[in-house]
Design an enzyme around this catalytic site. Structure first.
Site, PDB file in Angstrom:
ATOM      1  N   LEU A 177      43.555  77.897  51.501  1.00 40.33           N
ATOM      2  CA  LEU A 177      42.110  77.953  51.258  1.00 40.33           C
ATOM      3  C   LEU A 177      41.445  78.540  52.498  1.00 40.33           C
ATOM      4  CD1 LEU A 177      41.557  74.421  49.629  1.00 40.33           C
ATOM      5  CD2 LEU A 177      41.988  76.596  48.481  1.00 40.33           C
ATOM      6  N   GLY A 178      41.128  79.827  52.446  1.00 38.85           N
ATOM      7  CA  GLY A 178      40.485  80.487  53.574  1.00 38.85           C
ATOM      8  C   GLY A 178      41.352  81.575  54.169  1.00 38.85           C
ATOM      9  N   GLY A 216      40.213  83.611  56.859  1.00 37.27           N
ATOM     10  CA  GLY A 216      39.541  84.074  58.076  1.00 37.27           C
ATOM     11  C   GLY A 216      40.548  84.197  59.207  1.00 37.27           C
ATOM     12  N   LYS A 258      35.878  65.551  67.870  1.00 28.97           N
ATOM     13  CA  LYS A 258      37.289  65.538  68.273  1.00 28.97           C
ATOM     14  C   LYS A 258      37.655  64.193  68.902  1.00 28.97           C
ATOM     15  CE  LYS A 258      37.483  70.537  68.824  1.00 28.97           C
ATOM     16  NZ  LYS A 258      37.324  71.667  69.754  1.00 28.97           N
TER      17      LYS A 258
END
Length: 429
Positions: free
Chosen positions: A10-11, A13, A206
């Protein structure tokens, strides 16, 4: 015959194309390591007509994520699309459909990690997210596997490459915050809207993940005291240097008497500490354990191939689990009651910069104000700003967070004094 596992991505980029590149170029090695054949079947894209060269040869491109999530032949879903709500919806669908998931999505895992972990367990699916923190540094797997037998006492470091790049430019080249941010944006290290990075939000998310894995505690983002670097002046960097420090944006999670204190903000790091020499977009994380002592993990915190490498490492783990029949794993099942340390239990030295009128009696008034809260001075620097104004910088002795907050609140009430910044100071090695 070698079993084949089908992957849906999914993706497409930066990270998505990096994942595909590694899976294709390292195919013989990966097949040998996992004992199965890993094949990418479909990739979700935004534009099917875009020319992607030979990297996309033999792979079906789609504009519809459901074509991947609902494909019965796909075993593993790799989510590298970067949103929160859409990604969450697709990952939930994938887990319910019995597919294993690897994601690089720190925002998603920080905000919704607990419920996704529970859903993965319920459906006996793997859910891994090594790439969500520190890009190419395998910090999560290190905490969960290599340091599993130790009692972790502290996790801290530089977990945002954008802010470290900006601070490096301000420190090494004397650039202003605005100049350094502009360069970071031109080089692609900072977004056009840099809010998440420069305000410390990315680092705080994070730290949610690192705290969860290191201490088994579920701290929410809004429970983390978070400061960014917007208010930092070139003057502060120069003064810190005179005092023997470099300023870095540090995320920190410390265990104090079975409680945890988590925060993010600019910290004065002693010039001889390894974190002081971490430059540009690199990340560095220290983990302190009762048995192992202090360990440091350093490397690229972002980028196509470093991040993709962490994603593919997770894919390898999932593939091994499928082959061995041990699926249904998440990074860590360690849980501990979440308790936040009280302000009176958290101690630090502080760097405080104050703008005030340069007249007789002012410094005495400042000293009295600090003594009110039993705060002593370790170092003091005074610089003239104009004929009647001065900048006073104080490094305090070690005080607790409650004292620091009371002092900051009191300073804001004094008309002739203007608090510019208040940063933590890390103790020397």
């Amino acid at each position: 015959m070698e079993k084949q596992l089908q992957i849906g991505i999914l993706g497409f980029g930066t990270v998505g194309s990096g994942v595909l590149r590694i899976l294709k170029h390292h195919e013989p090695k990966l097949n040998q390591m996992t004992g199965v054949s890993l094949k990418v079947k479909k990739v979700l894209v935004r534009d099917i007509l875009k020319n992607r060269g030979t990297i996309a040869d033999g792979i079906e491109l789609t504009l519809d994520a459901d074509e991947i999530v609902n494909d019965p032949e796909i075993d593993i879903i790799v989510e590298v699309m970067g949103s929160i709500d859409q990604a969450k919806k697709y990952i939930e669908k994938a887990l319910i459909a019995g597919k294993h998931v690897v994601t690089a999505n720190k925002d998603l895992m920080a905000l919704h990690g607990n419920e996704l972990v529970a859903l993965a367990k319920e459906n006996r699916c793997d859910l891994y997210y090594e790439a969500s923190v520190a890009g190419g540094i395998p910090i999560l797997r290190t905490i969960v596997d290599s340091l599993a037998s130790d009692e972790i006492q502290k996790v801290f470091g530089i977990v945002n490459g954008t802010t470290n790049f900006i601070l490096s430019k301000m420190t090494n080249e004397g650039k202003s915050y605005d100049q350094a941010l502009k360069e970071a944006q031109e080089l692609g290290f900072a977004e056009s809207d840099p809010t998440n990075d420069v305000d410390g939000i990315d680092a705080a998310r994070k730290m949610v993940i690192l705290t969860r894995l290191a201490f088994g505690m579920n701290v929410e983002v809004d429970q983390i005291e978070t400061k960014g670097i917007r208010d930092l002046q070139q003057e502060d960097i120069e003064i810190a240097d005179k005092l023997g420090y470099k300023i870095k944006l540090i995320g920190s999670a410390i265990q104090i008497k079975n409680k945890v204190s988590v925060d993010v903000g600019p910290i004065l790091v002693p010039i001889n500490h390894p974190l002081a020499s971490v430059q540009n977009e690199n990340n560095a994380i220290f983990v302190v354990g009762a048995a192992v002592g202090e360990t440091m993990y350093y490397g690229p915190g972002a980028g196509e191939l470093p991040t993709a490498n962490s994603v593919v490492s997770d894919v390898i783990t999932v593939a091994k689990n499928i082959r061995l029949g041990t699926s249904g794993n998440v990074f860590s099942s360690y849980q501990h009651e979440t308790k936040l340390a009280r302000d009176t239990e958290v101690n630090n030295k502080y760097y405080i910069a104050i703008e005030m009128q340069d007249k007789t009696g002012q410094f005495l008034a400042l000293t009295k104000l600090f003594s009110q809260f039993d705060i002593g001075f370790d170092q003091i620097i005074q610089q003239p700003l104009s004929s009647d104004m001065a900048k006073v910088v104080i490094v305090t002795h070690k005080i607790n967070k409650a004292q620091q907050k009371e002092m900051v609140s009191a300073l804001k009430e004094v008309n002739e004094m203007n608090l510019l910044v208040c940063f933590k100071v890390m103790e020397g090695k």
